[in-house]
Scaffold this motif. Structure first.
Motif, mmCIF file in Angstrom:
data_model
loop_
_atom_site.group_PDB
_atom_site.id
_atom_site.type_symbol
_atom_site.label_atom_id
_atom_site.label_comp_id
_atom_site.label_asym_id
_atom_site.label_seq_id
_atom_site.Cartn_x
_atom_site.Cartn_y
_atom_site.Cartn_z
ATOM 1 N N HIS A 108 -3.395 -4.499 -9.869
ATOM 2 C CA HIS A 108 -3.486 -5.943 -9.650
ATOM 3 C C HIS A 108 -2.254 -6.403 -8.869
ATOM 4 C CE1 HIS A 108 -6.975 -6.201 -12.239
ATOM 5 N NE2 HIS A 108 -6.359 -5.327 -13.004
ATOM 6 N N ASP A 164 -5.858 4.644 -10.778
ATOM 7 C CA ASP A 164 -7.198 4.129 -10.487
ATOM 8 C C ASP A 164 -7.009 2.839 -9.690
ATOM 9 O OD1 ASP A 164 -9.657 2.952 -10.424
ATOM 10 O OD2 ASP A 164 -10.003 3.016 -12.587
ATOM 11 N N ARG A 165 -7.452 2.863 -8.427
ATOM 12 C CA ARG A 165 -7.191 1.710 -7.542
ATOM 13 C C ARG A 165 -7.784 0.405 -8.074
ATOM 14 N NH1 ARG A 165 -4.098 3.518 -2.818
ATOM 15 N NH2 ARG A 165 -3.700 5.638 -3.516
ATOM 16 N N GLU A 166 -8.780 0.520 -8.908
ATOM 17 C CA GLU A 166 -9.361 -0.695 -9.473
ATOM 18 C C GLU A 166 -8.483 -1.284 -10.584
ATOM 19 O OE1 GLU A 166 -13.368 -0.083 -10.676
ATOM 20 O OE2 GLU A 166 -14.064 0.369 -8.663
ATOM 21 N N GLN A 167 -7.512 -0.499 -11.019
ATOM 22 C CA GLN A 167 -6.607 -0.982 -12.072
ATOM 23 C C GLN A 167 -5.265 -1.451 -11.508
ATOM 24 O OE1 GLN A 167 -7.423 -1.410 -15.323
ATOM 25 N NE2 GLN A 167 -9.478 -0.896 -14.627
ATOM 26 N N GLN A 199 0.826 -1.198 0.000
ATOM 27 C CA GLN A 199 0.000 0.000 0.000
ATOM 28 C C GLN A 199 0.866 1.257 0.000
ATOM 29 O OE1 GLN A 199 -3.310 0.142 -0.552
ATOM 30 N NE2 GLN A 199 -2.796 2.290 -0.829
#
Lengths: 85, 85
Positions: free
Chosen positions: B63, B58-61, B45
């Motif tokens: 992995h 973008d935290r969703e991108q 993190q």
């Protein structure tokens, strides 16, 4: 050239593994089609600072390589950790 | 197994490179002979936070893969960066 070709090429020039505790950090920035400023040099010190929170680092044992190839910039930090009692 | 063997093995399972802007961060911790606690999950993190200072993420991108093999722990972050105008 892809990131993974880079890793494969690096292997050839790596000496036999030494049984020391060490950290290797690789940041690869693949730029796609665009010509952009490169922030990896600035990133380097901040990453070392973050890792220092978790493990003592002797700054003289940090070896930095920065490589630009085509559309890919690669920052490589090799850190040999101090011996612990 | 050495760090470089890991990179070589990873290549086999990697899909064809896509011409997107992306970052790959690999932190490999080779422990030598010692059995030690592993701080790579905590490090993850903080590294993302540092990179966010330089480039929008973008935290969703993001992995994340964490792999433990013999005396080597490897944290791998693959980040596809948002398209820019």
């Amino acid at each position: 050239m892809s990131i993974f070709d880079y890793f494969r090429d690096r292997k050839k020039s790596t000496p036999a593994s030494i049984a020391k505790e060490r950290l290797q950090i690789i940041v690869a920035h693949e730029r796609g089609q665009r010509n952009q400023p490169d922030y990896l040099p600035q990133l380097q010190q901040e990453i070392i600072d973050v890792i220092s929170k978790y493990v003592p680092i002797d700054r003289e044992q940090v070896h930095v390589a920065l490589d630009n190839q085509d559309d890919c910039s690669i920052l490589e930090l090799n850190i040999t950790l101090p011996e612990r009692p």
